[in-house]
Design an enzyme around this catalytic site. Structure first.
Site, mmCIF file in Angstrom:
data_model
loop_
_atom_site.group_PDB
_atom_site.id
_atom_site.type_symbol
_atom_site.label_atom_id
_atom_site.label_comp_id
_atom_site.label_asym_id
_atom_site.label_seq_id
_atom_site.Cartn_x
_atom_site.Cartn_y
_atom_site.Cartn_z
ATOM 1 C CD GLU A 1 -1.758 3.871 -6.353
ATOM 2 O OE1 GLU A 1 -1.860 3.174 -5.330
ATOM 3 O OE2 GLU A 1 -1.719 5.114 -6.307
ATOM 4 C CB SER B 1 -0.861 0.041 1.259
ATOM 5 O OG SER B 1 -1.673 -1.092 1.338
ATOM 6 C CG HIS C 1 -1.932 -0.595 -4.273
ATOM 7 N ND1 HIS C 1 -2.186 0.718 -3.945
ATOM 8 C CD2 HIS C 1 -2.402 -1.338 -3.247
ATOM 9 C CE1 HIS C 1 -2.794 0.752 -2.764
ATOM 10 N NE2 HIS C 1 -2.936 -0.471 -2.329
ATOM 11 C CG ASN D 1 -3.088 3.741 0.849
ATOM 12 O OD1 ASN D 1 -4.164 3.815 1.434
ATOM 13 N ND2 ASN D 1 -2.700 2.645 0.224
HETATM 14 P P1 NAD Z 1 -3.431 -9.767 6.004
HETATM 15 O O1 NAD Z 1 -3.010 -9.503 7.416
HETATM 16 O O2 NAD Z 1 -4.831 -10.155 5.728
HETATM 17 O O3 NAD Z 1 -2.496 -10.911 5.355
HETATM 18 C C1 NAD Z 1 -1.100 -10.880 5.388
HETATM 19 C C2 NAD Z 1 -0.597 -12.309 5.214
HETATM 20 O O4 NAD Z 1 0.827 -12.298 5.056
HETATM 21 C C3 NAD Z 1 -0.906 -13.227 6.430
HETATM 22 O O5 NAD Z 1 -1.644 -14.350 6.001
HETATM 23 C C4 NAD Z 1 0.490 -13.605 6.934
HETATM 24 O O6 NAD Z 1 0.565 -14.920 7.462
HETATM 25 C C5 NAD Z 1 1.318 -13.492 5.651
HETATM 26 N N1 NAD Z 1 2.753 -13.373 5.877
HETATM 27 C C6 NAD Z 1 3.397 -12.585 6.789
HETATM 28 N N2 NAD Z 1 4.737 -12.748 6.658
HETATM 29 C C7 NAD Z 1 4.937 -13.644 5.656
HETATM 30 C C8 NAD Z 1 6.092 -14.207 5.039
HETATM 31 N N3 NAD Z 1 7.312 -13.882 5.458
HETATM 32 N N4 NAD Z 1 5.937 -15.087 4.032
HETATM 33 C C9 NAD Z 1 4.689 -15.437 3.606
HETATM 34 N N5 NAD Z 1 3.551 -14.934 4.145
HETATM 35 C C10 NAD Z 1 3.679 -14.041 5.153
HETATM 36 O O7 NAD Z 1 -3.027 -8.459 5.205
HETATM 37 P P2 NAD Z 1 -3.655 -7.885 3.832
HETATM 38 O O8 NAD Z 1 -4.749 -6.935 4.175
HETATM 39 O O9 NAD Z 1 -3.909 -9.018 2.904
HETATM 40 O O10 NAD Z 1 -2.438 -6.991 3.294
HETATM 41 C C11 NAD Z 1 -1.364 -7.571 2.577
HETATM 42 C C12 NAD Z 1 -0.655 -6.497 1.776
HETATM 43 O O11 NAD Z 1 -1.600 -5.868 0.896
HETATM 44 C C13 NAD Z 1 -0.051 -5.369 2.618
HETATM 45 O O12 NAD Z 1 1.135 -4.951 2.006
HETATM 46 C C14 NAD Z 1 -1.104 -4.278 2.532
HETATM 47 O O13 NAD Z 1 -0.579 -2.996 2.735
HETATM 48 C C15 NAD Z 1 -1.582 -4.456 1.104
HETATM 49 N N6 NAD Z 1 -2.932 -3.943 0.809
HETATM 50 C C16 NAD Z 1 -3.933 -4.109 1.713
HETATM 51 C C17 NAD Z 1 -5.198 -3.622 1.410
HETATM 52 C C18 NAD Z 1 -6.321 -3.812 2.367
HETATM 53 O O14 NAD Z 1 -7.390 -3.198 2.164
HETATM 54 N N7 NAD Z 1 -6.186 -4.624 3.388
HETATM 55 C C19 NAD Z 1 -5.449 -2.999 0.174
HETATM 56 C C20 NAD Z 1 -4.391 -2.881 -0.744
HETATM 57 C C21 NAD Z 1 -3.124 -3.349 -0.418
#
Ligand code: NAD
Length: 273
Positions: free
Chosen positions: A142, A109, A130, A180
């Site tokens: 994005e 993000s 993104h 963001n």
């Molecule tokens: P989430 O907490 O739902 O999932 C993250 C996952 O990453 C977990 O399942 C965790 O076990 C896994 N993980 C952590 N360390 C790891 C590793 N070393 N190897 C493999 N897996 C690992 O988080 P999310 O909401 O899915 O966000 C993930 C990414 O997407 C972040 O970078 C976030 O900024 C980005 N993002 C999130 C959103 C949103 O609305 N939540 C929107 C766009 C982008």
């Protein structure tokens, strides 16, 4: 294609890639996370099929293969927790495992794409891809170009985004990119409004929904994104832009410290139990 991270975003990304007919390897470091991700995908696919989507859930899920570690693929989409060091470690390892021509994309993000490109031997093949939450529904991608990203890599990711039925929009690699940089200070300010007693959570969200014609209020959206992710993004904005106005609201930090991470934890600004 290899998706790393099977949380809300990684699961959604794996789903749209598989729904487009591609074979997807899905990896997560946490025990049970891939199974949980696949179960969420099934629910989403069944809901979409009931609304007339042309995909058969079993067929789509048949193209998703859980893997225990990083594996060879022509594209990596990284969607792990919003932590620069964790992502860098994945990019370092992916650079060693994936063929030299493979694209390494991050769904981050806010973390600078250049900081991920720098740990690889192929900065021209590193890019931000993104997606938005929920991935199967939201149509924007994005596309974030770091200074070293090649035109060819941008072209390939723009083309892939179109093939997934998404609309790509290009941004440069500045803190928070476009989305963001604009969205997160808005959500943070809504948390301050709640903390300062300007209004109750429901009233803040109602005012934003009806007053600004937003589909969702900022506190409900913060819960959907994940309050831990919101704090991490604010910290990247603050550190990257060097301005304390981007400090995460103390109330956000309080919720995160107490494990109230939003919808994914069943509790955030609202209770989802
Ligand atoms: P989430 O907490 O739902 O999932 C993250 C996952 O990453 C977990 O399942 C965790 O076990 C896994 N993980 C952590 N360390 C790891 C590793 N070393 N190897 C493999 N897996 C690992 O988080 P999310 O909401 O899915 O966000 C993930 C990414 O997407 C972040 O970078 C976030 O900024 C980005 N993002 C999130 C959103 C949103 O609305 N939540 C929107 C766009 C982008």
């Amino acid at each position: 294609m290899l998706v790393v991270g099977a949380g809300q975003m990684g699961g959604g990304i794996a789903q749209v890639l598989a729904a487009s007919g591609r074979r997807v390897l899905l990896h997560d470091a946490a025990p049970g996370a891939v199974e949980q991700g696949v179960a969420t995908m099934r629910k989403s696919l069944e809901k979409l099929a009931a609304r007339g989507a042309p995909h058969d859930p079993d067929e789509v899920l048949g193209r998703v293969e859980p893997v225990d570690d990083l594996a060879e693929a022509d594209l990596l989409v990284e969607a792990v927790v919003e932590d620069a060091e964790v992502k860098q470690e994945i990019f370092r390892r992916a650079d060693a495992v994936l063929p030299p021509e493979a694209v390494l994309a991050s769904n981050t993000s806010s973390i600078p794409i250049a900081s991920l490109a720098d740990v690889t031997s192929r900065p021209e093949r590193v890019i931000g891809m993104h997606f938005f939450n929920p991935v199967p529904v939201m149509t924007l991608v994005e596309v974030v170009r770091a200074p070293g990203t090649s035109d060819e890599t941008v072209r390939e990711i723009v083309e892939l985004s179109h093939e997934l039925g998404k609309t790509p929009a290009e941004a440069n690699d500045l803190p928070g990119f476009v989305s963001n940089r604009i969205l997160m200070p808005f959500l943070n300010e809504a948390a301050y409004a709640l903390q300062d007693g300007v209004a109750e959570a429901e009233a803040i969200d109602t005012i934003a929904r009806l007053g600004f014609n937003h589909p969702m209020g900022p506190l409900a959206l913060a819960d959907l994104i994940g309050l831990d992710t919101c704090v991490s993004i604010m910290e990247v904005l603050r550190d990257g832009l060097g301005d304390p106005k981007y400090d995460p609201c103390p109330l956000l930090r309080e919720h995160v410290a107490a494990g109230r991470l939003g919808r994914k934890a069943g509790r955030g600004f609202y209770d989802y139990a």
